[in-house]
Motif scaffolding. Structure first.
Motif, PDB file in Angstrom:
ATOM      1  N   MET A 166      -5.293  -8.618   1.079  1.00 51.73           N
ATOM      2  CA  MET A 166      -5.873  -7.350   1.540  1.00 51.73           C
ATOM      3  C   MET A 166      -4.772  -6.388   2.011  1.00 51.73           C
ATOM      4  SD  MET A 166      -9.063  -7.844   1.076  1.00 51.73           S
ATOM      5  CE  MET A 166     -10.057  -9.255   0.720  1.00 51.73           C
ATOM      6  N   LYS A 167      -3.813  -6.955   2.739  1.00 53.94           N
ATOM      7  CA  LYS A 167      -2.758  -6.117   3.325  1.00 53.94           C
ATOM      8  C   LYS A 167      -1.971  -5.366   2.256  1.00 53.94           C
ATOM      9  CE  LYS A 167      -1.716  -7.904   7.856  1.00 53.94           C
ATOM     10  NZ  LYS A 167      -1.092  -8.928   8.620  1.00 53.94           N
ATOM     11  N   GLU A 168      -1.745  -6.018   1.119  1.00 61.07           N
ATOM     12  CA  GLU A 168      -0.958  -5.380   0.052  1.00 61.07           C
ATOM     13  C   GLU A 168      -1.693  -4.173  -0.514  1.00 61.07           C
ATOM     14  OE1 GLU A 168       2.231  -6.006  -0.774  1.00 61.07           O
ATOM     15  OE2 GLU A 168       2.005  -7.214   1.046  1.00 61.07           O
ATOM     16  N   TRP A 169      -3.010  -4.326  -0.730  1.00 59.98           N
ATOM     17  CA  TRP A 169      -3.797  -3.198  -1.249  1.00 59.98           C
ATOM     18  C   TRP A 169      -3.846  -2.068  -0.217  1.00 59.98           C
ATOM     19  CZ3 TRP A 169      -7.140  -7.666  -2.972  1.00 59.98           C
ATOM     20  CH2 TRP A 169      -6.930  -7.940  -4.331  1.00 59.98           C
ATOM     21  N   ALA A 170      -3.975  -2.473   1.049  1.00 62.32           N
ATOM     22  CA  ALA A 170      -4.024  -1.468   2.118  1.00 62.32           C
ATOM     23  C   ALA A 170      -2.709  -0.697   2.153  1.00 62.32           C
ATOM     24  CB  ALA A 170      -4.274  -2.150   3.453  1.00 62.32           C
ATOM     25  N   LYS A 171      -1.604  -1.426   2.053  1.00 65.02           N
ATOM     26  CA  LYS A 171      -0.275  -0.790   2.088  1.00 65.02           C
ATOM     27  C   LYS A 171      -0.140   0.198   0.923  1.00 65.02           C
ATOM     28  CE  LYS A 171       4.523  -2.158   2.515  1.00 65.02           C
ATOM     29  NZ  LYS A 171       5.468  -3.225   2.244  1.00 65.02           N
ATOM     30  N   LEU A 172      -0.606  -0.245  -0.249  1.00 60.94           N
ATOM     31  CA  LEU A 172      -0.536   0.617  -1.436  1.00 60.94           C
ATOM     32  C   LEU A 172      -1.353   1.899  -1.215  1.00 60.94           C
ATOM     33  CD1 LEU A 172       0.200   1.011  -4.459  1.00 60.94           C
ATOM     34  CD2 LEU A 172      -1.873  -0.277  -5.025  1.00 60.94           C
ATOM     35  N   ALA A 173      -2.578   1.743  -0.698  1.00 65.49           N
ATOM     36  CA  ALA A 173      -3.458   2.904  -0.489  1.00 65.49           C
ATOM     37  C   ALA A 173      -2.856   3.872   0.525  1.00 65.49           C
ATOM     38  CB  ALA A 173      -4.831   2.433   0.005  1.00 65.49           C
ATOM     39  N   LEU A 174      -2.363   3.338   1.624  1.00 66.26           N
ATOM     40  CA  LEU A 174      -1.873   4.209   2.697  1.00 66.26           C
ATOM     41  C   LEU A 174      -0.549   4.877   2.309  1.00 66.26           C
ATOM     42  CD1 LEU A 174      -2.875   2.017   5.799  1.00 66.26           C
ATOM     43  CD2 LEU A 174      -4.166   3.864   4.707  1.00 66.26           C
ATOM     44  N   THR A 175       0.288   4.172   1.549  1.00 65.84           N
ATOM     45  CA  THR A 175       1.547   4.772   1.076  1.00 65.84           C
ATOM     46  C   THR A 175       1.231   5.905   0.098  1.00 65.84           C
ATOM     47  OG1 THR A 175       2.563   2.601   1.262  1.00 65.84           O
ATOM     48  CG2 THR A 175       3.773   4.230  -0.005  1.00 65.84           C
ATOM     49  N   GLU A 176       0.315   5.624  -0.813  1.00 66.61           N
ATOM     50  CA  GLU A 176      -0.089   6.622  -1.819  1.00 66.61           C
ATOM     51  C   GLU A 176      -0.655   7.878  -1.117  1.00 66.61           C
ATOM     52  OE1 GLU A 176       0.292   6.014  -5.079  1.00 66.61           O
ATOM     53  OE2 GLU A 176      -0.678   7.833  -5.837  1.00 66.61           O
ATOM     54  N   ALA A 177      -1.477   7.642  -0.091  1.00 68.01           N
ATOM     55  CA  ALA A 177      -2.100   8.759   0.637  1.00 68.01           C
ATOM     56  C   ALA A 177      -1.041   9.577   1.379  1.00 68.01           C
ATOM     57  CB  ALA A 177      -3.139   8.220   1.623  1.00 68.01           C
ATOM     58  N   THR A 178      -0.113   8.893   1.999  1.00 67.85           N
ATOM     59  CA  THR A 178       0.942   9.593   2.755  1.00 67.85           C
ATOM     60  C   THR A 178       1.798  10.429   1.804  1.00 67.85           C
ATOM     61  OG1 THR A 178       0.936   7.727   4.273  1.00 67.85           O
ATOM     62  CG2 THR A 178       2.776   9.238   4.465  1.00 67.85           C
ATOM     63  N   GLN A 179       2.134   9.834   0.660  1.00 68.19           N
ATOM     64  CA  GLN A 179       2.952  10.566  -0.325  1.00 68.19           C
ATOM     65  C   GLN A 179       2.212  11.775  -0.876  1.00 68.19           C
ATOM     66  OE1 GLN A 179       4.059   7.516  -3.094  1.00 68.19           O
ATOM     67  NE2 GLN A 179       5.714   6.751  -1.783  1.00 68.19           N
ATOM     68  N   ALA A 180       0.871  11.686  -0.910  1.00 67.97           N
ATOM     69  CA  ALA A 180       0.079  12.812  -1.423  1.00 67.97           C
ATOM     70  C   ALA A 180      -0.102  13.903  -0.361  1.00 67.97           C
ATOM     71  CB  ALA A 180      -1.285  12.310  -1.894  1.00 67.97           C
ATOM     72  N   GLY A 181       0.472  13.687   0.826  1.00 67.32           N
ATOM     73  CA  GLY A 181       0.430  14.718   1.861  1.00 67.32           C
ATOM     74  C   GLY A 181      -0.736  14.605   2.822  1.00 67.32           C
ATOM     75  N   CYS A 182      -1.380  13.433   2.880  1.00 68.33           N
ATOM     76  CA  CYS A 182      -2.518  13.256   3.800  1.00 68.33           C
ATOM     77  C   CYS A 182      -2.014  13.221   5.253  1.00 68.33           C
ATOM     78  CB  CYS A 182      -3.252  11.946   3.512  1.00 68.33           C
ATOM     79  SG  CYS A 182      -4.040  11.948   1.910  1.00 68.33           S
ATOM     80  N   ASP A 183      -2.777  13.880   6.137  1.00 65.18           N
ATOM     81  CA  ASP A 183      -2.446  13.842   7.560  1.00 65.18           C
ATOM     82  C   ASP A 183      -2.956  12.560   8.193  1.00 65.18           C
ATOM     83  OD1 ASP A 183      -1.325  16.609   8.045  1.00 65.18           O
ATOM     84  OD2 ASP A 183      -3.176  17.041   6.960  1.00 65.18           O
ATOM     85  N   TYR A 184      -4.003  11.995   7.586  1.00 65.08           N
ATOM     86  CA  TYR A 184      -4.560  10.726   8.051  1.00 65.08           C
ATOM     87  C   TYR A 184      -5.240  10.058   6.853  1.00 65.08           C
ATOM     88  CZ  TYR A 184      -7.860   7.388  10.028  1.00 65.08           C
ATOM     89  OH  TYR A 184      -8.564   6.239  10.286  1.00 65.08           O
ATOM     90  N   ALA A 185      -5.233   8.732   6.831  1.00 65.49           N
ATOM     91  CA  ALA A 185      -5.986   8.006   5.787  1.00 65.49           C
ATOM     92  C   ALA A 185      -6.379   6.633   6.311  1.00 65.49           C
ATOM     93  CB  ALA A 185      -5.132   7.847   4.527  1.00 65.49           C
ATOM     94  N   ASP A 186      -7.517   6.150   5.841  1.00 63.05           N
ATOM     95  CA  ASP A 186      -7.859   4.751   6.114  1.00 63.05           C
ATOM     96  C   ASP A 186      -8.509   4.135   4.883  1.00 63.05           C
ATOM     97  OD1 ASP A 186     -10.732   5.276   6.292  1.00 63.05           O
ATOM     98  OD2 ASP A 186     -10.445   5.881   8.382  1.00 63.05           O
ATOM     99  N   ILE A 187      -8.431   2.817   4.825  1.00 64.85           N
ATOM    100  CA  ILE A 187      -9.094   2.076   3.750  1.00 64.85           C
ATOM    101  C   ILE A 187      -9.929   0.982   4.401  1.00 64.85           C
ATOM    102  CG2 ILE A 187      -6.997   0.666   3.396  1.00 64.85           C
ATOM    103  CD1 ILE A 187      -7.977   0.289   0.445  1.00 64.85           C
ATOM    104  N   ARG A 188     -11.181   0.869   3.929  1.00 68.02           N
ATOM    105  CA  ARG A 188     -12.102  -0.150   4.418  1.00 68.02           C
ATOM    106  C   ARG A 188     -12.486  -1.032   3.252  1.00 68.02           C
ATOM    107  NH1 ARG A 188     -17.001   1.121   5.107  1.00 68.02           N
ATOM    108  NH2 ARG A 188     -16.547   3.318   4.751  1.00 68.02           N
TER     109      ARG A 188
END
Ligand SMILES: [Zn+2]
Length: 481
Positions: free
Chosen positions: A1-23
């Motif tokens: 789970m952690k790997e997918w979460a890391k991928l999602a949050l890194t992708e979101a940060t790189q896309a310029g998101c001010d905040y992101a979460d994955i459930r």
């Protein structure tokens, strides 16, 4: 789970998101219903997936997927970002969020017997015995026995640094019986309408309900109701059992204090609220003895968790204190709009839905006198039990409820049985006329699994703790126009 979460949050940060979460969510659900000796419904459902929520500037975006792999994670983040950018163009107010502390935590429902380890045969045997015990004579036309068990695992990760794992097990069961003599039809339920009573617990909760023992009693009452007198129309004293008062709390307090409704941000299913923010800390909602609390920490509650779907810790939020409105159900986004911090009431149903402000467990705090004393000190009144019908306007102000059964209270004693009892009123007048609440001996949790809100509709489970309470000057029966 952690790997997918890391991928999602890194992708979101790189896309310029001010905040992101994955459930990431995983659900198993089992439903059984027996009608007149026949298994009418047997349903087993499992699903798994994830939802990504992002904030870019003042625009929120959300996307979900039923498959969990690298490609789907990246594609969902990109879709959520597109939605956020589009949302930003129509947003008028800035988004300010309650600060979050990064946490690593895990939670599990306390239970003795995992309901998914109990053989299906055992569950069917119990329900069949209980349903058969409803058929006491020829006036019983329908007997129903129902059981539901669910287990939901949820993994939450956010750019605020949170990693939260929660597993929730919900179980419950109930009986319903319909009687008829060819002229009238009556209904009784145990422990309550809406398929029974539910809790966050193991299968031991279902065993403690003792369905088989209670079946003949409700069947007997359903038959007696056929020949009972109709509940007389009057303005008088009403004593409500917890089975009905729980719904009264739900409709007239719980939904009315959802801050997104109050702020006008949510009106879908169903409406806004009369408890506007100018009333906070000054409005007399109820009498001096009325204390209502939103408590996401109550053991066994269906609205109990360690963290909400915003990543905010669960807490106890006073809503009404000594009759005065003092709080709302809120989120990281809604609470700052009234100068407060989130009360931790953001909840999503499943991984496929966006979280919205929901009820946690909304309780009427217990009073000082015993239930026996409450009845003994009532000269004249009507005592009602069991939910039968409900109606409340879209500001949660004016309502009418019907109950399954009622008894006359005369000189402090329970007397004649009445059929088709109804009562009506307005929320503040009703709660301001509360002059007696039974103590903690009578106080218990009533779990509902069918609270609807939002479009698309999210059906969530909530609990209400209450004891029996007394209300004066209530319109009982249908008011003459
Ligand atoms: Zn509801």
């Amino acid at each position: 789970m952690k790997e997918w979460a890391k991928l999602a949050l890194t992708e979101a940060t790189q896309a310029g998101c001010d905040y992101a979460d994955i459930r990431i969510g995983q659900l198993a659900n089992e439903e059984i219903r027996i009608k007149n000796g026949i298994v009418e419904h047997l349903h087993h459902h499992t699903d798994r997936g994830f939802g990504v929520r992002v904030l870019i500037g003042d625009g929120w975006g959300f996307a979900s997927r039923p498959q969990l792999d690298d490609n789907e994670v990246v594609s969902a983040v990109r879709e959520a970002c597109e939605v956020a950018l589009a949302s930003q163009t129509v947003r008028r107010e800035p988004v300010n969020l309650t600060e979050l502390e990064a946490v690593e935590a895990s939670y599990q429902t306390q239970l003795t017997i995992d309901p998914f380890n109990v053989p299906l045969e055992h569950k069917l045997f119990l329900l069949k015995r209980a349903e058969a015990a409803l058929h006491i004579n020829e006036h019983i036309v329908v007997g129903l026995a129902m059981m539901k068990c669910s287990k939901e695992k949820k993994w939450f990760y956010s750019t605020a640094g949170s990693a939260i794992e929660q597993e929730t097990v919900i179980v419950g069961a109930g009986l319903q019986v319909i009687s008829s003599d060819g002229k009238d039809v009556q209904v009784r339920s145990y422990p309550n309408t809406f398929s029974g009573n539910y809790a966050q617990a193991g299968y031991e909760f279902i065993e403690l309900l003792d369905l088989v023992q209670h079946a003949p009693r409700i069947a007997e009452e359903a038959v007696q109701l056929l020949t009972a007198e109709p509940c007389p129309t009057q303005v008088g004293t009403l004593i409500l059992h917890g089975s009905q008062l729980a719904l009264q709390i739900h409709e007239s307090c719980g939904h009315a204090v959802e801050l997104d409704r109050v702020l006008g941000e949510e009106a879908g299913y169903a409406g806004k609220s009369f408890l506007t923010i100018d009333k906070l800390d000054c409005y007399r909602y109820g009498s001096e003895i009325v204390n209502l609390t939103a408590d996401a920490t109550t053991a066994g509650g269906l609205g109990t968790y360690l963290y909400d779907d915003d990543g905010v810790p669960a807490g106890r939020v006073p809503l009404v204190e000594k009759g005065i409105l003092v709080g709302y159900l809120s989120s990281r986004e809604t609470a700052p709009q009234i100068g407060r911090k989130s009360g931790g009431a953001m909840r999503a149903v499943g991984w496929q839905n966006v979280p919205i402000v929901r009820m946690t467990n909304i309780h009427l705090e217990p009073g000082q006198m015993s239930k026996e004393e409450l009845i003994a000190t009532t000269d004249e009144g009507i005592y009602m039990e069991g939910i039968k019908s409900w109606s409340i306007d879209d500001r949660r102000y004016q309502f009418q409820f019907g109950c399954e059964i009622a008894w006359e209270i005369k000189n402090g004693k329970r007397g004649r049985l009445f059929k088709n009892p109804v009562y009506q009123g307005t929320t503040p007048a009703f709660w301001q006329n509360c002059d007696g609440i039974a103590d903690e001996q009578d106080w218990m949790l009533w779990g509902f699994i069918n609270c609807g809100k939002g479009e698309p509709m999210q059906m969530i489970a909530v609990s209400h703790g209450t004891s029996t309470a007394r209300f004066r000057n209530i319109q009982i029966g249908v008011a003459e126009q």
